[in-house]
Design a protein around this motif. Sequence first.
Motif, short mmCIF file in Angstrom:
data_model
loop_
_atom_site.label_atom_id
_atom_site.label_comp_id
_atom_site.label_asym_id
_atom_site.label_seq_id
_atom_site.Cartn_x
_atom_site.Cartn_y
_atom_site.Cartn_z
N UNK A 280 40.14 -36.43 3.94
CA UNK A 280 41.30 -37.28 3.67
C UNK A 280 42.21 -37.37 4.90
N UNK A 281 42.44 -36.25 5.54
CA UNK A 281 43.28 -36.23 6.74
C UNK A 281 42.67 -37.07 7.86
N UNK A 282 41.38 -36.89 8.11
CA UNK A 282 40.72 -37.66 9.16
C UNK A 282 40.71 -39.15 8.82
N UNK A 283 40.57 -39.47 7.55
CA UNK A 283 40.55 -40.86 7.13
C UNK A 283 41.88 -41.57 7.36
N UNK A 284 42.99 -40.88 7.08
CA UNK A 284 44.30 -41.50 7.35
C UNK A 284 44.47 -41.76 8.84
N UNK A 285 44.04 -40.81 9.66
CA UNK A 285 44.15 -41.01 11.11
C UNK A 285 43.29 -42.20 11.56
N UNK A 286 42.09 -42.32 11.00
CA UNK A 286 41.22 -43.44 11.34
C UNK A 286 41.83 -44.76 10.92
N UNK A 287 42.45 -44.78 9.74
CA UNK A 287 43.09 -46.01 9.26
C UNK A 287 44.22 -46.43 10.18
N UNK A 288 45.01 -45.47 10.65
CA UNK A 288 46.12 -45.79 11.55
C UNK A 288 45.61 -46.34 12.88
N UNK A 289 44.52 -45.78 13.37
CA UNK A 289 44.00 -46.19 14.68
C UNK A 289 43.21 -47.49 14.62
N UNK A 290 42.62 -47.81 13.46
CA UNK A 290 41.75 -48.98 13.35
C UNK A 290 42.42 -50.16 12.65
N UNK A 291 43.70 -50.01 12.29
CA UNK A 291 44.36 -51.04 11.48
C UNK A 291 44.43 -52.40 12.17
N UNK A 292 44.39 -52.43 13.48
CA UNK A 292 44.48 -53.71 14.19
C UNK A 292 43.18 -54.49 14.17
N UNK A 293 42.10 -53.85 13.73
CA UNK A 293 40.79 -54.49 13.71
C UNK A 293 40.40 -54.80 12.26
N UNK A 294 40.43 -56.06 11.85
CA UNK A 294 40.22 -56.42 10.44
C UNK A 294 38.95 -55.85 9.83
N UNK A 295 37.83 -55.92 10.54
CA UNK A 295 36.56 -55.44 9.99
C UNK A 295 36.59 -53.93 9.82
N UNK A 296 37.09 -53.23 10.82
CA UNK A 296 37.14 -51.77 10.78
C UNK A 296 38.18 -51.27 9.79
N UNK A 297 39.18 -52.08 9.46
CA UNK A 297 40.24 -51.67 8.55
C UNK A 297 39.72 -51.45 7.14
N UNK A 298 38.83 -52.30 6.67
CA UNK A 298 38.45 -52.32 5.26
C UNK A 298 37.66 -51.08 4.85
N UNK A 299 36.87 -50.52 5.74
CA UNK A 299 36.11 -49.30 5.42
C UNK A 299 37.01 -48.13 5.06
N UNK A 300 37.97 -47.77 5.93
CA UNK A 300 38.89 -46.69 5.59
C UNK A 300 39.74 -46.97 4.35
N UNK A 301 40.07 -48.23 4.09
CA UNK A 301 40.83 -48.54 2.88
C UNK A 301 40.06 -48.07 1.65
N UNK A 302 38.75 -48.35 1.64
CA UNK A 302 37.90 -47.93 0.51
C UNK A 302 37.78 -46.41 0.43
N UNK A 303 37.43 -45.79 1.55
CA UNK A 303 37.19 -44.34 1.53
C UNK A 303 38.46 -43.57 1.23
N UNK A 304 39.60 -44.05 1.70
CA UNK A 304 40.85 -43.35 1.44
C UNK A 304 41.26 -43.45 -0.03
N UNK A 305 40.93 -44.56 -0.67
CA UNK A 305 41.17 -44.65 -2.10
C UNK A 305 40.41 -43.57 -2.84
N UNK A 306 39.13 -43.40 -2.47
CA UNK A 306 38.30 -42.39 -3.14
C UNK A 306 38.80 -40.97 -2.85
N UNK A 307 39.05 -40.67 -1.58
CA UNK A 307 39.44 -39.32 -1.21
C UNK A 307 40.83 -38.96 -1.73
N UNK A 308 41.76 -39.90 -1.62
CA UNK A 308 43.13 -39.63 -2.05
C UNK A 308 43.20 -39.31 -3.53
#
Length: 393
Positions: A280-308
């Motif tokens: 969960x911690x690594x996923x939030x960091x990835x979401x913050x770093x990849x948020x500017x890239x639309x394609x890369x953003x959607x993967x962490x959105x899904x995984x963070x929902x599951x982990x959170x």
Amino acid sequence: MPRALYLLALAVFAMGTSEFMLAGLVPDIAAGLDVTVGTAGMLTSAFAVGMVVGAPTMAALSRRWPPRPVLVGCVLVFTFSHVAGAITPTFAVLFGARVIAALANAGFLAVALSTATGLVAPDQKGRALAILLSGTTIATVAGVPAGALLGTALGWRATFWAIALLCVPAALGIVRGIPRRAERTSPDVGAEPSLRSELAQLASPRALVVMLLAALVNAGTFAVFTFLAPIVTGTAGLSQWWVPPALVLFGVGSFIGVTTAGRLSDQRPGATIAVGGPLLLLGWAALALLAEHPVALLGPVFSQGALAFAVGSTLIALVLYAAAGAPTMGGSYATAALNIGATVGPALGASALTTAAGNQGPVWVAVVLTAIALAMALLVIRTIVARSPEVAG
């Protein structure tokens, strides 16, 4: 699992849709009522404050009442508060309506949690909680995105009207499906303790630590979820029509997470936290770093929902185990822990929007809060997952 659990989950779906729908409506509400996005985002905190105050208060006031009339009354108050929110021309009235709705939601959820855990065996609290919270996760999958689409097409007020209408079948389901004399305690708990002895459970170090951990993890989740729309439209540069799909991805992940954690929180809560927490911690960091890239953003959105939701719901289940000696008030403690996080998270997220991090600020808030929770959890993991005597066998 008893049929009554699924009827309670239906009402939780309606209320969960209302609680989380602002994630897709914040920009429209801000524009419609002439306030800033940060101010509009505080409606989530207002709702959560009402939940924190209302959960123990309503549970204490209604602990001697049969559950069914309490549950129906809470749904009706919740309905009328949404009618008021739909017709108000001012932000102040909308703010007040959200607080009243939260008080009703808090009363409902506190009683529903106690009722749900009283319908199952003492060692199945996690599974009962998973069914109840499935109403919330389905709300993020279907209700919240549908509300965002409805708000985009017809305005945010239409979503408030839709929630009011959705509460009608929920109330009817409770009237028809919950027994008149349904118990709010497990049959194995024994004689109902006094209010004083139930409140004394809050002095338990184990209960306090688990509640704090649950609040921290959920604060990070709500910080991001509340301001997901600005991240999608502002940081990633996508159109407003991409907000509902992003919410769907988060919701599908949350449903998978809470469903998976339903069994694990009863049998292997320590493993769920030890594995899910770092991810969960690594996923939030990835979401913050990849948020500017639309394609890369959607993967962490899904995984963070599951982990959170997997980690968060496991901690909430542990609150119920830690408060096993408070059969009528334990649900309110779990509700309070969840919503203390929902109060603090959006408030910190709103403040972070004004920093150099911009729209990613709320995500970095989640990183910090999750890191604190994980460090604490790993230090006391053996204590917080210890099972209560009545479920240890």
